[in-house]
Motif scaffolding. Structure first.
Motif, PDB file in Angstrom:
ATOM      1  N   LEU A  62       0.655  -1.548   0.205  1.00 35.90           N
ATOM      2  CA  LEU A  62       0.089  -0.295  -0.039  1.00 35.90           C
ATOM      3  C   LEU A  62       0.605   1.263   0.122  1.00 35.90           C
ATOM      4  N   ARG A  63       2.294   1.353  -0.017  1.00 36.17           N
ATOM      5  CA  ARG A  63       2.869   2.037   0.046  1.00 36.17           C
ATOM      6  C   ARG A  63       2.376   3.193   1.260  1.00 36.17           C
ATOM      7  N   PRO A  64       2.392   2.590   2.598  1.00 33.68           N
ATOM      8  CA  PRO A  64       1.546   3.374   3.375  1.00 33.68           C
ATOM      9  C   PRO A  64       2.841   4.767   3.954  1.00 33.68           C
ATOM     10  N   PHE A  65       3.799   4.764   3.371  1.00 32.00           N
ATOM     11  CA  PHE A  65       4.921   5.893   4.432  1.00 32.00           C
ATOM     12  C   PHE A  65       5.770   5.569   3.916  1.00 32.00           C
ATOM     13  N   ILE A  66       6.563   7.450   4.136  1.00 34.15           N
ATOM     14  CA  ILE A  66       7.550   7.901   3.413  1.00 34.15           C
ATOM     15  C   ILE A  66       8.483   7.550   3.921  1.00 34.15           C
ATOM     16  N   GLY A  67       9.976   8.179   3.567  1.00 33.98           N
ATOM     17  CA  GLY A  67      11.324   8.303   4.167  1.00 33.98           C
ATOM     18  C   GLY A  67      11.979   6.928   5.184  1.00 33.98           C
ATOM     19  N   LEU A  68      12.775   7.663   6.147  1.00 27.04           N
ATOM     20  CA  LEU A  68      13.111   6.298   6.557  1.00 27.04           C
ATOM     21  C   LEU A  68      12.410   5.143   7.190  1.00 27.04           C
ATOM     22  N   ALA A  69      11.204   5.735   7.149  1.00 25.71           N
ATOM     23  CA  ALA A  69       9.589   4.383   7.945  1.00 25.71           C
ATOM     24  C   ALA A  69       9.669   3.852   6.744  1.00 25.71           C
ATOM     25  N   ALA A  70       9.070   4.061   5.737  1.00 24.58           N
ATOM     26  CA  ALA A  70       9.036   3.490   3.738  1.00 24.58           C
ATOM     27  C   ALA A  70      10.353   2.036   4.047  1.00 24.58           C
ATOM     28  N   GLU A  71      11.755   2.816   4.225  1.00 25.28           N
ATOM     29  CA  GLU A  71      12.407   2.682   3.942  1.00 25.28           C
ATOM     30  C   GLU A  71      12.473   0.743   4.903  1.00 25.28           C
ATOM     31  N   ALA A  72      12.000   0.981   6.202  1.00 21.07           N
ATOM     32  CA  ALA A  72      12.308  -0.199   6.845  1.00 21.07           C
ATOM     33  C   ALA A  72      11.306  -0.320   6.764  1.00 21.07           C
ATOM     34  N   LEU A  73       9.759  -0.353   6.855  1.00 20.98           N
ATOM     35  CA  LEU A  73       8.766  -1.146   6.542  1.00 20.98           C
ATOM     36  C   LEU A  73       9.435  -2.543   5.443  1.00 20.98           C
TER      37      LEU A  73
END
Lengths: 442, 442
Positions: free
Chosen positions: A64-75
């Motif tokens: 769902l690509r819900p996050f951006i930045g570092l949180a997205a990378e970590a997800l």
């Protein structure tokens, strides 16, 4: 080092109802990680986060690509079949992901309906090891356990002279670690009765559990570059429960002079859920030593460690015999203890482990050693509870135990409570003793 | 178990001239495996086979699709950056690949010209670990070493009662193993002089080497399924040289009651070349015990092991001090020994390791422990050669050593000779002691 932030706010509630129930191990303030799949899936392990009685499927969430930045990378890293990559990313990434997940799972979250499609009921999943465990080290950090066991061998001199100075540990076997639910055959090995002329090969008759915490290493260090106390907590991804099964009779005969070997390497079981160090922030305590004990050497000391290096984690160990299971009886509690009694903190274990330059790797497991408390009934092993296998433990259903019998299931649990904080739990680690395998020709 | 076949034929010669020279470690009868790349390449590690002073690039060879069937499958596995897949394939695959390589490298081979394009001079390559080493176990299989070390601690009772019954071993640290050429900082750790009131943190002053063989596990076993003596040799992919560096002062203070820990985990170095068990077939010897010693328990005994379980591998350990290097002096031999003196065979180590159900995995490393011979000058460590650091060892250039000094390079070599067989060698394992790192604030 991890401080309190909005993710610890005790007033937070989740749109996942079960997470808001009193006594739930997995409220929104916890958010531990595991690797899981649905029971009917094959080759589909991926990361998940516990929320109430549900697992948030991180691979589904990631789509769902819900996050951006570092949180997205970590997800993205956390959606893999092993969490080593997430572990290697370090505290800022872990923290960014935790915050994003906390916001996504809160009451009133914008995309709650979409996120709800990523939930899988815990009752329908199975787990795998959360990471590739390259190396496993087992410490011996409970002075109460060390003293009780030492007394059995050396009544006049239970604690060796190095104990209060060195976080004693030894290398363990990584290959035989499995996740909760592990069922293993009673190990065989060389045993020698004190009055026997010769040893013989036999199934262990003194099979025991050990109630431990496991520490999962995060980023790790380069070979030759020790981790200082100020860096140590940033190296810890999280903690889990660990049952370090032990064959006491094999150990007694084999362990001199190089330590435990086959007495330990047949099985070790960890809980699926890794509670992050950040989630444990509200349950920190001052680390103190009994009056008169030496202060840790400077390399094992820091103001932060003294102020809040200890973790208040309540532990319990339960036994369900085959007979109890047949009678429909729940596992019976044998002992309770608490990790705050540990003579060494997680940071001290990490720092000591690397002081010689030894490199810790993402996903390495550090066992804390059996966490026995100061009282006899807080013992973390049968060896202690039965005074070395001499005083039978009477169970409520009339059975007795000196050591584990075939069909016994051991269940360990852990949780944290503190004033002004929401209770969080570790779930459980469960394992079952199967009969010894027959040998060729038997 | 491996028998002699056409690959051992002493009359075989290779079209690679250097392989036919007297005293060469890598004649066509050897064909050991390593992982390598050209010195100027990055991220290009792949499998290679030693032939004379050349490395046969197995990734390049693989692109020629020279083999069919099992040999082709094994070649594909052997061309990877790690040999674990090859190791997992088992003896029939290893043997098929060896035979195909032997035929390809023989004088008169059909496609020799094409194959010659796959050679890289050893002088132009660098090596990596041959495989991912999941777990590392170190045995203690030289009774001469155990006796000599035991004498230093317990003059009246050097050998513990379990020694002649149990292949003593302990779990080691896998993360700090590196390939020949490893240079590491002198480890620091807690040390305590006998007359000191308290321990302190200091660089080790009793740094030592240990002359060992390493055994690389092949297929391995499932957790809970012990490996019998009749299966054990089929689990062994091959052997290498191993220097298990040891900090004796750290060890003395930390090792009770759980064995060596930081005294060992700062570095361990193996040779790049893995000599297969099949290549070692001509150098097998009867495995015997001194008159009066107990026979191994039945689970550690087999007719094959008695008839030819021992391996005649000549070992040597050399030292090149920084001073010697400056003076242009070659490493000086400190001791020679032989693996045939081992009190336990590789098959016995594998079988014992798994008797409790412990699972061995492809690429696991089993150290044999320091291989000291029966004579004092055959000691595999400085601890023994200097009588516990009391009798300085005089070097030819006038220097003396009790333990290793900064800048010292230790070089170990191994080779096999037998009547009617062509000599084969292991190459070398080399490692260098760098000064201790300065600590923060120093």
């Amino acid at each position: 080092m991890t401080l309190l932030n909005e993710t610890h706010d005790p007033s937070l509630r989740s749109w996942v109802d079960s997470a808001n129930q009193e006594g739930c191990d997995f409220p929104i303030q916890n958010l531990p990680f595991a690797v899981f799949c649905r029971q009917d899936e094959e080759n589909a392990m991926r990361g998940g986060v516990a929320i109430g009685d549900q697992v948030l499927d991180l691979a589904a969430l990631q789509r769902l690509r819900p996050f951006i930045g570092l949180a997205a990378e970590a997800l993205e890293a956390a959606s893999q079949p092993y969490l080593n990559l997430l572990m290697s990313m370090g505290p800022s990434a872990w923290s960014a992901l935790r915050l994003a997940l906390s916001r996504a799972l809160r009451e009133g979250a914008e995309d709650a309906e979409a996120f709800a499609q990523c939930l899988v009921p815990m009752a329908e999943v199975r787990y795998d090891l959360p990471c590739v465990i390259g190396d496993y080290t087992d410490f011996y950090s409970s002075i109460h356990h060390a003293t009780a066991v030492g007394k059995l061998f050396r009544p006049d001199n239970p604690l060796l002279p190095n104990y209060k100075w060195v976080p004693i540990g030894y290398h363990g076997r990584a290959s035989s670690i499995d996740v909760s639910g592990q069922a293993f055959h009673r190990p065989q090995g060389q045993v020698k009765a004190p009055d026997a002329a010769e040893p013989s090969l036999a199934p262990s008759r003194r099979l025991d559990y050990e109630l431990e915490m496991g520490i999962l290493v995060g980023t790790g260090n380069e070979l030759g570059a020790p981790i200082s106390m100020t860096q140590a907590e940033d190296q810890i991804f999280g903690l889990c429960l660990l049952n370090d099964w032990s064959a006491r009779d094999l150990q007694a005969w084999e362990y001199q002079p190089l330590g435990p070997f086959l007495a330990k390497s047949f099985a070790s079981t960890i809980s699926p859920w890794i509670v992050t160090l950040e989630a444990l922030a509200p349950f920190r305590q001052a680390f103190t030593r009994p009056e008169g004990d030496p202060a840790p050497l400077p390399y094992l000391d820091s103001e932060h460690n003294r102020a809040q290096g200890a973790l208040d984690i309540e532990l319990e160990c339960c036994l369900q015999t085959a007979g109890m299971a047949e009678q429909g009886l729940a596992p019976q509690q044998l002992a309770r203890s608490n990790f705050r009694h540990s003579y060494w903190t997680p940071a001290q274990m990490v720092t000591h482990h690397s002081v010689n330059g030894c490199n810790l790797m993402p996903g390495d497991l550090l066992g804390t050693g059996t966490q026995s408390g100061p009282l006899p009934e807080e013992a973390g092993s049968l060896l202690e509870l039965t005074q070395g296998g001499k005083q039978p433990l009477k169970l409520d259903n009339g059975e007795e135990r000196l050591f584990l019998e075939d069909g016994d299931t051991v269940v360990m649990r852990g949780f944290c409570e503190a004033p002004g904080a929401v209770r969080i739990g570790f779930g459980e680690v469960r394992g079952t003793v199967l009969p010894a395998r027959r040998r060729e020709g038997e």
